[in-house]
Design a protein around this motif. Structure first.
Motif, PDB file in Angstrom:
ATOM      1  N   GLN A 171       1.558 -31.616 -13.525  1.00 40.13           N
ATOM      2  CA  GLN A 171       1.801 -31.928 -12.114  1.00 40.13           C
ATOM      3  C   GLN A 171       3.286 -32.119 -11.831  1.00 40.13           C
ATOM      4  OE1 GLN A 171      -0.855 -35.305 -11.391  1.00 40.13           O
ATOM      5  NE2 GLN A 171      -1.879 -33.996  -9.908  1.00 40.13           N
ATOM      6  N   ARG A 193       4.822 -28.744 -11.844  1.00 34.91           N
ATOM      7  CA  ARG A 193       4.456 -28.135 -10.561  1.00 34.91           C
ATOM      8  C   ARG A 193       5.460 -28.537  -9.474  1.00 34.91           C
ATOM      9  NH1 ARG A 193      -1.471 -28.511  -7.450  1.00 34.91           N
ATOM     10  NH2 ARG A 193      -0.955 -26.951  -5.871  1.00 34.91           N
ATOM     11  N   GLU A 198       1.005 -33.235   5.155  1.00 32.62           N
ATOM     12  CA  GLU A 198       0.366 -32.410   6.175  1.00 32.62           C
ATOM     13  C   GLU A 198      -1.127 -32.684   6.278  1.00 32.62           C
ATOM     14  OE1 GLU A 198       1.057 -29.893   8.288  1.00 32.62           O
ATOM     15  OE2 GLU A 198       2.804 -28.790   7.606  1.00 32.62           O
ATOM     16  N   SER A 199      -1.693 -33.239   5.211  1.00 37.91           N
ATOM     17  CA  SER A 199      -3.144 -33.193   5.191  1.00 37.91           C
ATOM     18  C   SER A 199      -3.778 -34.482   4.682  1.00 37.91           C
ATOM     19  CB  SER A 199      -3.592 -31.998   4.368  1.00 37.91           C
ATOM     20  OG  SER A 199      -2.776 -31.883   3.233  1.00 37.91           O
ATOM     21  N   GLN A 200      -4.963 -34.343   4.162  1.00 44.19           N
ATOM     22  CA  GLN A 200      -5.758 -35.490   3.730  1.00 44.19           C
ATOM     23  C   GLN A 200      -5.956 -36.467   4.889  1.00 44.19           C
ATOM     24  OE1 GLN A 200      -7.259 -35.091   1.158  1.00 44.19           O
ATOM     25  NE2 GLN A 200      -6.055 -33.899  -0.265  1.00 44.19           N
ATOM     26  N   ARG A 201      -6.429 -35.907   5.993  1.00 39.89           N
ATOM     27  CA  ARG A 201      -6.725 -36.737   7.158  1.00 39.89           C
ATOM     28  C   ARG A 201      -7.957 -37.600   6.891  1.00 39.89           C
ATOM     29  NH1 ARG A 201      -7.027 -31.834   8.345  1.00 39.89           N
ATOM     30  NH2 ARG A 201      -9.264 -32.057   8.650  1.00 39.89           N
ATOM     31  N   SER A 215     -10.738 -31.092   4.848  1.00 43.85           N
ATOM     32  CA  SER A 215      -9.761 -32.182   4.978  1.00 43.85           C
ATOM     33  C   SER A 215      -8.341 -31.726   4.646  1.00 43.85           C
ATOM     34  CB  SER A 215     -10.152 -33.356   4.074  1.00 43.85           C
ATOM     35  OG  SER A 215     -10.024 -32.971   2.723  1.00 43.85           O
ATOM     36  N   ALA A 258       0.301 -33.461  -6.594  1.00 42.59           N
ATOM     37  CA  ALA A 258      -1.141 -33.278  -6.644  1.00 42.59           C
ATOM     38  C   ALA A 258      -1.612 -32.278  -5.608  1.00 42.59           C
ATOM     39  CB  ALA A 258      -1.848 -34.614  -6.417  1.00 42.59           C
ATOM     40  N   HIS A 259      -0.733 -31.951  -4.677  1.00 41.25           N
ATOM     41  CA  HIS A 259      -1.170 -31.225  -3.501  1.00 41.25           C
ATOM     42  C   HIS A 259       0.000 -30.430  -2.927  1.00 41.25           C
ATOM     43  CE1 HIS A 259      -2.593 -30.732   0.607  1.00 41.25           C
ATOM     44  NE2 HIS A 259      -3.788 -30.916   0.101  1.00 41.25           N
ATOM     45  N   PRO A 260      -0.206 -29.174  -2.515  1.00 45.33           N
ATOM     46  CA  PRO A 260       0.935 -28.348  -2.116  1.00 45.33           C
ATOM     47  C   PRO A 260       1.558 -28.669  -0.757  1.00 45.33           C
ATOM     48  CG  PRO A 260      -1.081 -27.051  -2.096  1.00 45.33           C
ATOM     49  CD  PRO A 260      -1.453 -28.406  -2.581  1.00 45.33           C
ATOM     50  N   LEU A 261       0.884 -29.397   0.096  1.00 44.83           N
ATOM     51  CA  LEU A 261       1.460 -29.622   1.427  1.00 44.83           C
ATOM     52  C   LEU A 261       1.577 -31.115   1.691  1.00 44.83           C
ATOM     53  CD1 LEU A 261      -0.495 -26.935   3.470  1.00 44.83           C
ATOM     54  CD2 LEU A 261       1.865 -26.805   2.693  1.00 44.83           C
TER      55      LEU A 261
END
Lengths: 486, 96
Positions: free
Chosen positions: A378, A381, B59-62, A237, B53-56
């Motif tokens: 976070q 980050r 772009e994602s988590q479809r 995903s 929480a997420h680097p992109l």
């Protein structure tokens, strides 16, 4: 002719001209594995029968004229990638008896490309470690000096490539696990952009950081193999749906005018020894090649190690909850009740570093501490990622060391987690920001190899590979092989 | 930051890990060191920063359509299970 000294492109051309068959090539590597692996402990599982079957199929494809660029080339898979019908241990007692019921996408794609599976390489348990000493199967030894570690967590993949027990190996990189071992054994290793390569079937450690990549002698070899594994996969995903450039075709992109940023924070502390001298010589080499080097700053980068040691354990404590002694993996003997089954199966199945990280994660996620640790990390980050973004508005690539020192003695850092964690001081930033990064060999400190690191903007793999290739076109460190394995 | 023995016991319980009496002080020591080490994060000014929480981002988590995409492979999957009967995973009795 020494088959194990040829590049992937040379092997492919020779296979196409029928100078030798894939079966002969595969047997050559299997023979080398038989004689050298007992001392190196770099493979956990050797898949000789499967390898020869793959090789026969490759030879048929070559004869039929249906071969591709990688048909018949042997490859070693890090034992974190699930392989259908083949034991997949992740370096852990927990999975000592686990026969994967399916293939990881990386494994499936390399099989579809016609490569030959030599075996599964040793690694730090669940990829948690920087020396390959946390493996349930024992440490891997560095081919340049058997008393030294090969780095980790992809220590087995690094050692098999350095000792030429495989032309190429896969690795995974959560905080430096491809780049640091590549540096410590004198090979090239690329960690692509987060989302570039599917994580499906790659046993999860920290899902927002983990990324699969390639370890090989040269950037040219890495380009050929990255091509085969990169690209969208609906089964992951977080896989990104973007076209994959033709890495090999773009390898010779001009360096002249390329702006390379010297990361101030990487050079201002602890880099006065031989590693610093060698990395500074790389800067001169790039200037000579026509690149423009400018100093850039990422002021929050020194916080990347503490940020990582909150975020990664938090994600690990969640991911590793799947190992419950019920559906697969280790189960304790005679559990009294369900709680006893969970606790003893996990207590026995995991090694001490994995348990330490699970508990760190459980703590920073627990009620009352979540905001102070996890949420704070976070946010930092975000700051680190913003620093990189600002840096890439000024330069095309960033450069710095890969590891603060060359390979250290086995046992030297096992009792002190913080010292061990600081091995990844230069590599973790790229994972936090999801950036592609690469380590290539740049010389020797005594008899031990040293690596230099290039970091690119998101989806900048082509630039990384071409910059590395330009350096390797005028140096030969990537061709050096430890004397015992020539 | 220093963790007590009983705090380590409670974390180990949360994480469903059996930790021996002998190991408790070892983990108390190393976990305390790690928590002290990450303490330096508190010096960073994050007052106006969004957590990542997420680097992109974007772009994602479809999401995918709710359609059957897997065939039944339970026999193959359960071959790895420590204890199975009639396609059911067996655990110690939970309800008396």
């Amino acid at each position: 002719m020494s088959l194990h000294t040829l590049s992937v492109a040379e092997l492919s051309a020779s296979l196409g001209r029928r100078e030798f068959s894939s079966v002969e090539l595969t047997q050559h590597f299997l023979d080398r594995i038989s004689s050298s692996n007992p001392a190196l402990n770099a493979y956990i599982t050797i898949t000789a029968e499967r390898a020869l079957a793959d090789a026969r199929a490759a030879d048929q494809a070559i004869a039929a004229g249906t071969a591709g660029a990688l048909t018949g080339i042997p490859v070693a898979q890090k034992d974190i990638f699930c392989t259908d019908g083949i034991r997949t241990t992740c370096g852990s007692r927990m999975l000592d008896n686990f026969i994967s019921p399916y293939d990881a996408t990386v494994v499936e794609r390399l099989a579809a490309a016609g490569t030959v599976l030599l075996g599964k390489t040793n690694m730090d348990e669940f990829a948690m470690g920087s020396s390959n000493e946390t493996s349930w199967y024992g440490p891997v030894r560095n081919p340049w000096d058997l008393a030294k570690v090969p780095g980790g967590s992809s220590g087995g993949s690094a050692a098999v490539v350095a000792a030429r027990l495989a032309p190429v190996a896969t690795g995974t990189d959560t905080g430096g696990s491809i780049r640091q071992p590549a540096a410590l054994v004198g090979i090239s290793g690329i960690k692509p952009t987060y989302g570039r390569v599917s994580r499906y079937g790659m046993i999860a450690f920290a899902s927002s950081l983990d990324q699969a990549g390639i370890m090989a002698p040269s950037a040219e070899d890495c380009a050929l193999f990255l091509q085969a594994i990169a690209g969208f996969d609906p089964r992951d995903s977080t896989s990104v749906d973007r076209p994959v450039p033709r890495y090999s075709a773009e390898l010779n992109s001009p360096i002249k005018g390329l702006r390379i940023g010297i990361l101030k924070e990487f050079f201002e502390r602890g880099l006065d020894g031989p590693t610093g001298v060698l990395v500074n010589a790389v800067l001169d080499q790039y200037r000579a090649l026509g690149a423009e080097l400018v100093e850039v700053s990422c002021p929050n980068l020194p916080l990347s190690v503490p940020t990582y040691y909150v975020v990664a354990p938090a994600e690990c404590s969640s991911n590793l909850s799947r190992f419950d002694g019920v559906r697969f993996g280790h189960r304790c003997e005679n559990p009294r009740d369900l709680m006893d089954l969970y606790k003893r199966s996990r207590g026995e199945g995991f090694g001490s570093e994995v348990k330490r990280r699970i508990m760190t994660g459980a703590y920073v996620l627990s009620a009352g501490y979540y905001d102070a640790y996890y949420l704070k990390a976070q946010k930092v980050r975000s700051l680190i990622t913003a620093d990189f973004k600002a840096a890439f508005s000024q330069v095309d690539l960033l450069i710095g060391p890969t590891s603060p020192s060359p390979a250290f003695d086995l046992g030297a850092k096992v009792d002190d987690p913080i010292t061990m964690y600081l091995n990844d001081i230069y590599t973790i930033g790229a994972n936090l920001a999801g950036l592609p990064a690469m380590s290539i060999p740049c010389g020797f400190d005594g008899h031990l190899p040293v690596g230099v690191q290039l970091i690119g903007p998101h989806f900048g793999e082509s630039r990384l590979l071409s910059a590395a290739h330009a350096y390797q076109s005028v140096t030969d460190f990537h061709r050096r092989i430890p004397a015992a394995y020539v | 930051m220093s963790l007590t023995r009983s705090q380590v016991e409670s974390i180990a319980h949360l994480a469903r890990l059996d930790i021996s009496e002998a190991e408790l002080p070892v983990y108390a020591d190393s976990l305390s060191k790690i928590l002290s080490f990450v303490e330096q994060l508190s010096a960073a000014d994050t007052s106006s920063v969004e957590p990542m929480a997420h680097p992109l981002d974007g772009e994602s988590q479809r999401l995918r359509a709710d359609e059957v995409s897997e065939t039944d492979r339970h026999e193959k999957y359960q071959a790895n299970a420590p204890s199975v009967t009639d396609a059911l995973y067996l655990v110690p009795r939970v309800i008396e």
